[in-house]
Write a protein that holds these residues in place. Structure first.
Motif: not given
Length: 173
Positions: A71-79, A97-105
């Motif tokens: 919501k904050k960035t409008s970035l698609i971060i996964g599906a 899935n998440l598009n990047s390990d940066d979003f995990k955890g």
């Protein structure tokens, strides 16, 4: 085209179903498709185009997927969604899935899956939601078990991944 949105505290979940793919691949440029689907590479685009050209739904099976948008960035971060939905049997297999390990955890997938499961039971009228997960994927196993999935079986040599036949644990909700 109008897109159904589900909303959580931190996320927007934009519904992507077969009709969206038909609209995109029949009326939009490659760059517009890549941008809308959040595809970063030509390889990712080629994979989606190949899936579309082979047919993504049949007379008795389809999919409903949701793009996970911050919501904050409008970035698609996964599906997150249902990639094997059997109409006749009121059941579907969940995938995420998440598009990047940066979003995990960060609790993103827990937040998204809860809303998608609710949608599956209430809107799609599913009786059963199934997860098939590698026995070695401990984070994913913990995630679905936390959300009410229970191990029901072990499927030997069930998926072909990275040139190896892998087992799957079968966990319905």
């Amino acid at each position: 085209m109008h897109f159904q949105l589900l909303e959580t505290e931190n996320l927007l979940l934009r519904k992507i179903a077969p009709e969206v793919y038909h609209f995109l691949f029949n009326s939009q440029s490659d760059e517009e498709i890549k941008s809308f689907l959040g595809l970063e590479t030509d390889e990712q685009f080629a994979k989606e185009k190949d899936k579309f050209s082979k047919g993504m739904a049949t007379y008795n099976r389809s999919f409903v997927n949701f793009q996970i948008i911050d919501k904050k960035t409008s970035l698609i971060i996964g599906a997150c969604g249902f990639h094997t939905w059997y109409f006749e049997h009121n059941r579907a297999e969940i995938g995420y899935n998440l598009n990047s390990d940066d979003f995990k955890g960060k609790g993103i997938m827990s937040e998204a899956i809860k809303k998608v499961i609710q949608y599956g039971f209430e809107e799609m009228k599913l009786h059963r939601i199934e997860a098939l997960i590698s026995p070695n994927n401990e984070p994913s196993l913990r995630l679905v078990q936390k959300l009410g999935f229970v191990k029901e079986g072990h499927l030997r040599q069930h998926y072909f991944k990275n040139n190896v036949m892998e087992d799957s644990l079968f966990l319905p909700c």
